[in-house]
Design a protein around this motif. Structure first.
Motif, PDB file in Angstrom:
ATOM      1  N   LYS A 157     -13.175   0.948   0.128  1.00 19.36           N
ATOM      2  CA  LYS A 157     -11.860   0.860   0.774  1.00 19.36           C
ATOM      3  C   LYS A 157     -10.917   1.970   0.310  1.00 19.36           C
ATOM      4  N   THR A 158     -10.828   2.144  -1.013  1.00 17.83           N
ATOM      5  CA  THR A 158      -9.932   3.172  -1.545  1.00 17.83           C
ATOM      6  C   THR A 158     -10.415   4.566  -1.128  1.00 17.83           C
ATOM      7  N   SER A 159     -11.714   4.768  -1.158  1.00 18.52           N
ATOM      8  CA  SER A 159     -12.263   6.048  -0.709  1.00 18.52           C
ATOM      9  C   SER A 159     -11.855   6.303   0.738  1.00 18.52           C
ATOM     10  N   LEU A 211      -1.831   1.940   3.267  1.00 17.43           N
ATOM     11  CA  LEU A 211      -1.489   1.204   2.049  1.00 17.43           C
ATOM     12  C   LEU A 211      -2.767   0.685   1.404  1.00 17.43           C
ATOM     13  N   ASP A 212      -2.947   0.975   0.118  1.00 21.05           N
ATOM     14  CA  ASP A 212      -4.155   0.560  -0.588  1.00 21.05           C
ATOM     15  C   ASP A 212      -3.841  -0.646  -1.474  1.00 21.05           C
ATOM     16  N   GLU A 213      -4.083  -1.832  -0.964  1.00 23.61           N
ATOM     17  CA  GLU A 213      -3.834  -3.087  -1.686  1.00 23.61           C
ATOM     18  C   GLU A 213      -2.475  -3.084  -2.388  1.00 23.61           C
ATOM     19  N   PRO A 214      -1.399  -2.892  -1.606  1.00 22.33           N
ATOM     20  CA  PRO A 214      -0.081  -2.705  -2.227  1.00 22.33           C
ATOM     21  C   PRO A 214       0.477  -3.948  -2.901  1.00 22.33           C
TER      22      PRO A 214
HETATM   23 MG    MG Z   1      -9.846   0.027  -4.114  1.00 27.48          MG
END
Ligand code: MG
Ligand code: ADP
Length: 278
Positions: free
Chosen positions: A42-44, A161-164
């Motif tokens: 996901k972050t990638s 947004l990455d798991e904000p």
């Molecule tokens: Mg992540």
């Protein structure tokens, strides 16, 4: 529009790709939840959106701009605003006001324009009383709102947004939800939101599930949660409101499909339109 064209990403020295065979298009105005177990990529994925990572195979195109082309870097970064999981990684200034101005200064905007946008951002995010405070002294939810305000003030076309809310307490989470809910209603904005929270997924127009670096589901929240065969495998659960809505529907109540809010459930019950019981 953002296009992933046969994208893969293998980190240097890694045994297997973090992402592989990603083909998808994000249309303007969509609000896309990106979900999946820890380590699924996901972050990638979000870091590929604004050239923080470059694909090792295939192409990522932002409004037709290839993110791997160095001459596109600032155009891409300007179009795609990114909010990280940990707001501490994003906050650099001594006051909230300066923090919101910082990105715009880097864009070289005129100072009158910056002042106007700072005021608007403080107002919109309910941060006026914090303007002279040090960002690192605020609560997690307040920090994340400052980070979002600073990015939005640059007026990106896409917000990623990455798991904000994942590091926030319940109060902070609800503060950020209020902001995201408002953004979601702004159909002019395209949002890509990595999240594990069912309530956040349910508010999106589209859900992309990643597992082992591949897209294993791409559809609406309703299609994801019903019948929901793979939910536990993907580390997901139905939002309670959607669960109750499903039960009511099978009992003959008319509950609107989306969004599955507590309000909609209450309305259906109050209308008493269920299976002859009303
Ligand atoms: Mg992540
Ligand atoms: P998620 O955000 O879904 O937890 P990530 O995108 O962070 O997934 O990670 C996907 C995979 O890539 C994982 O196996 C992770 O260990 C690996 N990975 C992530 N970042 C790096 C990096 N900078 N260098 C090497 N491997 C990485």
């Amino acid at each position: 529009m953002i296009e992933f064209d046969g994208v893969s990403l293998t980190y240097e020295g890694a045994q297997r790709p973090a992402l592989a065979g990603i083909d998808l298009t994000i249309q303007d105005g969509e609000s896309v939840a990106v979900v999946g177990p820890s380590g699924s990529g996901k972050t990638s994925f979000v870091r590929l959106l604004n050239a923080l990572h470059l694909p090792t195979g295939g192409r990522v195109l932002v409004d037709g701009l290839d993110t791997a082309d160095a001459s596109n870097l600032w155009k891409v970064r300007r179009r795609v605003g990114l909010i990280f999981q940990n707001p501490d990684n994003q906050l650099v200034s001594t006051t909230v006001e300066r923090e919101i101005a910082f990105g715009m200064e880097n864009l070289g905007l005129p100072s009158a324009e910056i002042s106007t946008r700072v005021e608007a951002a403080l107002d919109r995010m309910g941060l006026g009383r914090f303007r002279d405070r040090a960002p690192h002294r605020l609560s997690g939810g307040e920090k994340q709102r400052v980070a979002i305000a600073a990015v939005l003030a640059m007026r990106p076309d896409y917000l990623a947004l990455d798991e904000p809310t994942s590091l926030l307490d319940a109060t902070g989470r609800h503060e950020v939800w209020r902001v995201l809910d408002e953004l979601g209603r702004d159909s002019a904005r395209t949002v890509v939101h990595v999240t594990q929270f069912p309530e956040e997924i349910a508010l999106s127009s589209r859900v992309v599930v990643l597992a082992g670096g591949r897209v294993v589901f791409d559809g609406s929240p309703e299609q994801l949660f019903f019948p929901g065969a793979h939910l536990s495998e993907w580390g997901l659960a139905r939002p309670p409101a959607m669960e109750i809505a499903g039960e009511l529907r099978s009992a003959g109540y008319e509950v609107p499909a989306a969004p599955p809010t507590v309000r909609a459930i209450a309305d259906a019950l109050l209308a008493g339109n269920g299976g002859g019981r009303g």
